[in-house]
Design a protein around this motif. Sequence first.
Motif, PDB file in Angstrom:
ATOM      1  N   TYR A 474       0.808  -1.189   0.101  1.00  0.00           N
ATOM      2  CA  TYR A 474      -0.069  -0.198  -0.089  1.00  0.00           C
ATOM      3  C   TYR A 474       1.009   1.313   0.087  1.00  0.00           C
ATOM      4  N   ILE A 475       1.860   1.175   0.940  1.00  0.00           N
ATOM      5  CA  ILE A 475       2.544   2.470   0.924  1.00  0.00           C
ATOM      6  C   ILE A 475       3.488   2.740  -0.234  1.00  0.00           C
ATOM      7  N   HIS A 476       3.809   1.540  -0.834  1.00  0.00           N
ATOM      8  CA  HIS A 476       4.729   1.705  -2.048  1.00  0.00           C
ATOM      9  C   HIS A 476       3.907   2.232  -3.181  1.00  0.00           C
ATOM     10  N   LYS A 477       2.548   1.897  -3.420  1.00  0.00           N
ATOM     11  CA  LYS A 477       1.618   2.339  -4.237  1.00  0.00           C
ATOM     12  C   LYS A 477       1.286   3.868  -4.227  1.00  0.00           C
ATOM     13  N   ALA A 478       0.876   4.089  -2.872  1.00  0.00           N
ATOM     14  CA  ALA A 478       0.468   5.471  -2.460  1.00  0.00           C
ATOM     15  C   ALA A 478       1.895   6.618  -2.613  1.00  0.00           C
ATOM     16  N   SER A 479       2.648   6.038  -2.329  1.00  0.00           N
ATOM     17  CA  SER A 479       4.253   6.944  -2.442  1.00  0.00           C
ATOM     18  C   SER A 479       3.853   8.519  -2.025  1.00  0.00           C
ATOM     19  N   PRO A 480       4.020   8.317  -0.456  1.00  0.00           N
ATOM     20  CA  PRO A 480       3.615   9.728   0.142  1.00  0.00           C
ATOM     21  C   PRO A 480       4.962  10.561  -0.054  1.00  0.00           C
ATOM     22  N   TRP A 481       5.937   9.965  -0.285  1.00  0.00           N
ATOM     23  CA  TRP A 481       7.146  10.600  -0.457  1.00  0.00           C
ATOM     24  C   TRP A 481       7.040  11.492  -1.785  1.00  0.00           C
ATOM     25  N   ASP A 482       6.361  11.320  -2.750  1.00  0.00           N
ATOM     26  CA  ASP A 482       6.383  12.149  -3.836  1.00  0.00           C
ATOM     27  C   ASP A 482       5.309  13.273  -3.428  1.00  0.00           C
ATOM     28  N   LEU A 483       4.418  13.029  -2.871  1.00  0.00           N
ATOM     29  CA  LEU A 483       3.390  14.255  -2.428  1.00  0.00           C
ATOM     30  C   LEU A 483       4.349  15.085  -1.384  1.00  0.00           C
ATOM     31  N   ALA A 484       4.860  14.560  -0.499  1.00  0.00           N
ATOM     32  CA  ALA A 484       5.508  15.285   0.583  1.00  0.00           C
ATOM     33  C   ALA A 484       6.616  15.816  -0.005  1.00  0.00           C
ATOM     34  N   ALA A 485       7.282  15.738  -0.901  1.00  0.00           N
ATOM     35  CA  ALA A 485       8.305  16.431  -1.585  1.00  0.00           C
ATOM     36  C   ALA A 485       7.994  17.969  -1.469  1.00  0.00           C
ATOM     37  N   ARG A 486       6.751  18.359  -1.896  1.00  0.00           N
ATOM     38  CA  ARG A 486       6.197  19.622  -2.039  1.00  0.00           C
ATOM     39  C   ARG A 486       6.158  20.362  -0.499  1.00  0.00           C
ATOM     40  N   THR A 487       6.490  19.752   0.390  1.00  0.00           N
ATOM     41  CA  THR A 487       6.139  20.450   1.619  1.00  0.00           C
ATOM     42  C   THR A 487       7.237  19.665   2.877  1.00  0.00           C
ATOM     43  N   ASP A 488       7.500  20.250   3.868  1.00  0.00           N
ATOM     44  CA  ASP A 488       8.260  20.181   4.896  1.00  0.00           C
ATOM     45  C   ASP A 488       7.530  19.157   5.769  1.00  0.00           C
ATOM     46  N   GLN A 489       8.160  18.586   6.930  1.00  0.00           N
ATOM     47  CA  GLN A 489       7.420  17.812   7.641  1.00  0.00           C
ATOM     48  C   GLN A 489       6.517  18.310   8.562  1.00  0.00           C
ATOM     49  N   HIS A 490       6.441  19.862   8.693  1.00  0.00           N
ATOM     50  CA  HIS A 490       5.560  20.574   9.318  1.00  0.00           C
ATOM     51  C   HIS A 490       4.428  21.101   8.664  1.00  0.00           C
ATOM     52  N   GLY A 491       4.460  20.760   7.428  1.00  0.00           N
ATOM     53  CA  GLY A 491       3.149  21.062   6.331  1.00  0.00           C
ATOM     54  C   GLY A 491       3.492  22.425   5.857  1.00  0.00           C
ATOM     55  N   VAL A 492       4.640  22.704   5.955  1.00  0.00           N
ATOM     56  CA  VAL A 492       5.137  24.091   5.310  1.00  0.00           C
ATOM     57  C   VAL A 492       5.442  24.062   3.887  1.00  0.00           C
ATOM     58  N   SER A 493       5.020  24.849   2.948  1.00  0.00           N
ATOM     59  CA  SER A 493       5.575  24.729   1.557  1.00  0.00           C
ATOM     60  C   SER A 493       6.825  25.108   1.346  1.00  0.00           C
ATOM     61  N   ARG A 494       7.342  24.279   0.314  1.00  0.00           N
ATOM     62  CA  ARG A 494       9.045  25.006   0.203  1.00  0.00           C
ATOM     63  C   ARG A 494       8.858  26.210  -0.972  1.00  0.00           C
ATOM     64  N   ALA A 495       9.816  26.959  -1.014  1.00  0.00           N
ATOM     65  CA  ALA A 495       9.709  28.204  -1.851  1.00  0.00           C
ATOM     66  C   ALA A 495      10.023  27.704  -3.308  1.00  0.00           C
ATOM     67  N   SER A 496      11.154  26.827  -3.308  1.00  0.00           N
ATOM     68  CA  SER A 496      11.549  26.255  -4.473  1.00  0.00           C
ATOM     69  C   SER A 496      10.473  25.663  -5.430  1.00  0.00           C
ATOM     70  N   ILE A 497       9.481  25.061  -4.822  1.00  0.00           N
ATOM     71  CA  ILE A 497       8.178  24.385  -5.815  1.00  0.00           C
ATOM     72  C   ILE A 497       6.953  24.754  -5.340  1.00  0.00           C
ATOM     73  N   PRO A 498       6.238  24.623  -6.131  1.00  0.00           N
ATOM     74  CA  PRO A 498       4.775  24.902  -6.178  1.00  0.00           C
ATOM     75  C   PRO A 498       4.024  24.524  -4.735  1.00  0.00           C
ATOM     76  N   VAL A 499       3.438  25.599  -4.301  1.00  0.00           N
ATOM     77  CA  VAL A 499       2.805  25.631  -2.986  1.00  0.00           C
ATOM     78  C   VAL A 499       1.687  24.419  -3.031  1.00  0.00           C
ATOM     79  N   GLN A 500       2.004  23.418  -1.772  1.00  0.00           N
ATOM     80  CA  GLN A 500       1.060  22.301  -1.763  1.00  0.00           C
ATOM     81  C   GLN A 500      -0.183  22.446  -1.173  1.00  0.00           C
TER      82      GLN A 500
END
Length: 584
Positions: A474-500
């Motif tokens: 399940y986690i392999h198919k869901a790939s949360p790391w791809d979605l999480a690449a847009r934000t840090d662990q506190h849910g704050v978006s990174r300036a270098s990528i589009p806002v999540q």
Amino acid sequence: MRSQLHNTSSFVFKRIAGSWQRPSTRIAAHLHRNLSNASPTEKPYYVTTPIFYVNADPHVGHLYTIVLADVLKRFHALKGKKAILCTGTDEHGMKIQRAAEKAKQDVRAFCDRNFRGFSKLANEANVQYDHFIRTSEPDHRFAVQHFWLMLKERGYIYESKHEGWYSVSDETFYPPSAVHLILDPATGRKLMASQETGKEVEWTSETNYHFRMSTLRDRLLEFYADNPRFVEPPSRMQDVVSQVTSGLSDLSISRPVERLSWGIPVPHDTSQTIYVWLDALINYLTKANYPFQVPGQEHTAGWPADVHVIGKDIVRFHCIYWPAFLLALDLPLPKRILTHAHWTLGHEKMSKSTGNVVNPFYALERFGSDTMRHFLLHNGGIQDDSDYDNKYIIGRYRHLQGNLGNLVTRVVRGKGWNVRRAVASGRTDDSAEGKAHLEALKRLPSAVDHWMAKSYPGAAMNKVLTVVQQTNIYIHKASPWDLAARTDQHGVSRASIPVQTDQQVAKVDGIIYLCAESIRICGILLQPVMPQRMKHLLDLMGVDEGRRTFQDAVVGADGEYGVPKVAVGRGREGVVFPSLDSDL
């Protein structure tokens, strides 16, 4: 039943006042303690192992038996029930007497030394036993002699001449139809041996006491019919029924003292020693306070046993003789007897005489108790024999590393999300895959409970490991790391990528929460199998020690975890299953 047990206790006091056997100070203290402290309580879950002969060192079969029993005991304790595990050593009989003579030792000293190997094995395997009985102890002697006198009073014992083939190794008589002539390959000697076990037999003619087992055939068959799962697996239940249906002979239950002096004397007849199997089987009652049960509270020490765990080589004694003895006294019978298969080495039967044996202490020292407990439950056979090899142990451990260990690492060390935040949200992934996995996780506790109730702990464990594997998929198919690449662990978006978006943050949290719940619930349910490693897993997940019961193994039951209680670095302490020191 209550009145019968009450009469039994009254009978004990009459006999104590007589001359045949006065209880020791220890027994008197035991009686006083149990009578004075007793209070009406629910019957505990009571599981036993056989008591092991002290004529030889422990082997891997002994380890398998006690681990099976311990997992059953721990699971019922996990459910909040008082649970009792009884194990110990069988120290009487001709086998022990001859082994001590061969070792040129006093038989008492021989037993005092050799029983320690079995208690050590239980301790090193992290077995939580409550009673370790030795049949040479005074309280057991008293219970056995009392049981004998009750059989005698009910007319089940008579004296007669007995002739037949006796196996010292098996401690039993065999009829002529059950023995044959063989050639011992080790010595080239021709000898008579049991067809069932291959052990040597010797012709014996003697006068001794007999138990009227033939009179109990119909009662045994009626009991089997009313309790079709009394013996597990079903094939052995069928074998037992077949044996009893074909007819029962009366059983020799004593040996002349000139042949067997090391044992419990027959009351009122010191020329005879009580048969070792009658002596041994009563150990299960001894540690359930027999014959000192308090009227109305007969079950507070556990009897009747919920499960006797035994090897398939002693089915006849436990599934025919033992119920017959108990029926003769109208005592409750054990609820179930779990009979497991044996271990082979190189697909050959293990044998001390050929050196084809496994020293369980070496395995425990090398791999650790949790690794061995998991391997024995996964690979060990109930129906069919299993082969033992270090490569199989290493293979199972690597499987744990790659599945459960890797899953925990992925979730706890993952970058771009916060486990505590995900747990606090309490939201699970609402995708089709997420919903399907959630339903499987919800069904898991009842599936485990089902197999444990049937006394199949290996099957229960495999249900948990299947969900672990499904969580990895399940986690392999869901790939949360791809979605999480847009934000840090506190849910704050990174300036270098589009806002999540908030929806994307919630999606990551839902995936991580479902995986974290899978880990938490599986970790709780695997505690009876791997108590040390699962404690570390639950510490890594930040689960409070007071919230690790079976009742907590429910989705959403705990919303407070998520902050690790131990370091989550990359060293050995930061992983659930560290690398083995050797892969050989």
